[in-house]
Design a protein around this motif. Structure first.
Motif, PDB file in Angstrom:
ATOM      1  N   UNK A   1       0.846  -1.194   0.000  1.00 54.50           N
ATOM      2  CA  UNK A   1       0.000   0.000   0.000  1.00 54.50           C
ATOM      3  C   UNK A   1       0.883   1.248   0.000  1.00 54.50           C
ATOM      4  N   UNK A   2       0.527   2.202  -0.828  1.00 56.60           N
ATOM      5  CA  UNK A   2       1.312   3.422  -0.925  1.00 56.60           C
ATOM      6  C   UNK A   2       1.087   4.301   0.305  1.00 56.60           C
ATOM      7  N   UNK A   3       2.191   4.882   0.797  1.00 60.52           N
ATOM      8  CA  UNK A   3       2.099   5.758   1.968  1.00 60.52           C
ATOM      9  C   UNK A   3       1.320   7.018   1.610  1.00 60.52           C
ATOM     10  N   UNK A   4       0.621   7.539   2.600  1.00 59.75           N
ATOM     11  CA  UNK A   4      -0.062   8.812   2.403  1.00 59.75           C
ATOM     12  C   UNK A   4       0.961   9.928   2.404  1.00 59.75           C
ATOM     13  N   UNK A   5       0.689  11.019   1.693  1.00 62.44           N
ATOM     14  CA  UNK A   5       1.687  12.081   1.589  1.00 62.44           C
ATOM     15  C   UNK A   5       1.869  12.866   2.887  1.00 62.44           C
ATOM     16  N   UNK A   6       3.030  13.446   3.007  1.00 64.97           N
ATOM     17  CA  UNK A   6       3.292  14.455   4.037  1.00 64.97           C
ATOM     18  C   UNK A   6       2.999  15.807   3.421  1.00 64.97           C
ATOM     19  N   UNK A  39       7.401   9.607   4.118  1.00 61.34           N
ATOM     20  CA  UNK A  39       6.097   9.333   3.496  1.00 61.34           C
ATOM     21  C   UNK A  39       6.268   8.648   2.144  1.00 61.34           C
ATOM     22  N   UNK A  40       7.283   7.797   2.067  1.00 54.54           N
ATOM     23  CA  UNK A  40       7.545   7.099   0.808  1.00 54.54           C
ATOM     24  C   UNK A  40       7.981   8.034  -0.295  1.00 54.54           C
ATOM     25  N   UNK A  41       8.483   9.203   0.076  1.00 63.67           N
ATOM     26  CA  UNK A  41       8.911  10.187  -0.909  1.00 63.67           C
ATOM     27  C   UNK A  41       7.794  11.070  -1.421  1.00 63.67           C
ATOM     28  N   UNK A  42       6.578  10.825  -0.960  1.00 64.53           N
ATOM     29  CA  UNK A  42       5.440  11.634  -1.404  1.00 64.53           C
ATOM     30  C   UNK A  42       5.269  12.807  -0.440  1.00 64.53           C
ATOM     31  N   UNK A  43       5.925  13.894  -0.745  1.00 65.10           N
ATOM     32  CA  UNK A  43       5.901  15.091   0.097  1.00 65.10           C
ATOM     33  C   UNK A  43       5.335  16.236  -0.737  1.00 65.10           C
ATOM     34  N   UNK A  44       4.278  16.846  -0.259  1.00 65.63           N
ATOM     35  CA  UNK A  44       3.625  17.914  -1.008  1.00 65.63           C
ATOM     36  C   UNK A  44       3.836  19.246  -0.286  1.00 65.63           C
ATOM     37  N   UNK A  67      -3.569  13.699   3.766  1.00 65.38           N
ATOM     38  CA  UNK A  67      -2.154  13.542   4.113  1.00 65.38           C
ATOM     39  C   UNK A  67      -1.991  12.737   5.396  1.00 65.38           C
ATOM     40  N   UNK A  68      -0.806  12.168   5.575  1.00 65.18           N
ATOM     41  CA  UNK A  68      -0.524  11.409   6.793  1.00 65.18           C
ATOM     42  C   UNK A  68      -0.217  12.327   7.959  1.00 65.18           C
TER      43      UNK A  68
END
Length: 201
Positions: A1-6, A39-44, A67-68
């Motif tokens: 499962x993909x991590x939720x973004x920060x 966050x798995x590299x998903x940073x917004x 977001x996480x």
């Protein structure tokens, strides 16, 4: 499962602050956080216009994306140290217009809402910043302007949320707020990676 973004937020310019340091540090933090794989590299990174209207038009949609965690930054022009905000209050000033010239229409942010909302991870974040060489202090007053307003609304989410006020980056020449072996924005962004990691745990 993909991590939720920060989600990392800062603010844009406003009268007297043509280049908002919170935006500078927020963008750098986004780069550092992706390099560290948070966050798995998903940073917004979201730079909010300095207007009350930006809360429903920019912040709410970003929060709705799920977001996480949210790490929010703002500038405190008279501050000498980084301030970790432990709470946001359900109050707004009608004395200070935003960058668009708008003034708050009422004294409360949310009619019937709680008097304040508290951030659960503030104490841990404060300790983390100090361990990383940042002169940080606790704050229980985020003001009655947009920083407090955005924070109050974000804290309604069932996720970790934290707001940090930073002093003008010109303060770097003085003893204290930033590590001396790095440019001030870089030093703070690097230290905030650990804060963001703490929010994601």
């Amino acid at each position: 499962m993909r991590a939720k973004p920060l989600l990392v937020t800062g603010f844009g310019p406003f009268p007297g602050v043509p280049r908002n340091p919170s935006a500078v540090v927020a963008r750098l933090l986004g780069i550092h956080a992706r390099r560290h794989g948070l966050a798995g590299g998903d940073v917004r990174v979201l730079i909010l216009p300095t207007s009350y209207g930006a809360i429903p038009t920019h912040l709410f949609p970003a929060l709705a994306e799920g977001p996480s965690a949210v790490l929010m930054l703002g500038v405190a022009r008279r501050a000498k140290r980084v301030r970790v905000e432990f709470r946001a209050r359900n109050r707004v000033s009608r004395l200070f217009p935003d960058a668009s010239g708008a003034i708050a229409q009422r004294l409360t942010l949310l009619a019937g809402g709680p008097a304040e909302r508290r951030a659960g991870g503030a104490a841990k974040a404060l300790a983390s910043l100090r361990r990383h060489g940042i002169a940080a202090i606790p704050s229980h007053d985020a003001g009655r302007y947009l920083c407090n307003a955005a924070y109050f609304h974000a804290l309604a989410e069932d996720i970790p949320v934290l707001f940090i006020h930073i002093p003008p980056l010109a303060e770097v020449g003085r003893p204290g707020p930033y590590q001396r072996d790095k440019p001030p924005a870089e030093a703070l962004a690097a230290a905030l990676v650990a804060v963001a990691r703490g929010l994601l745990v």
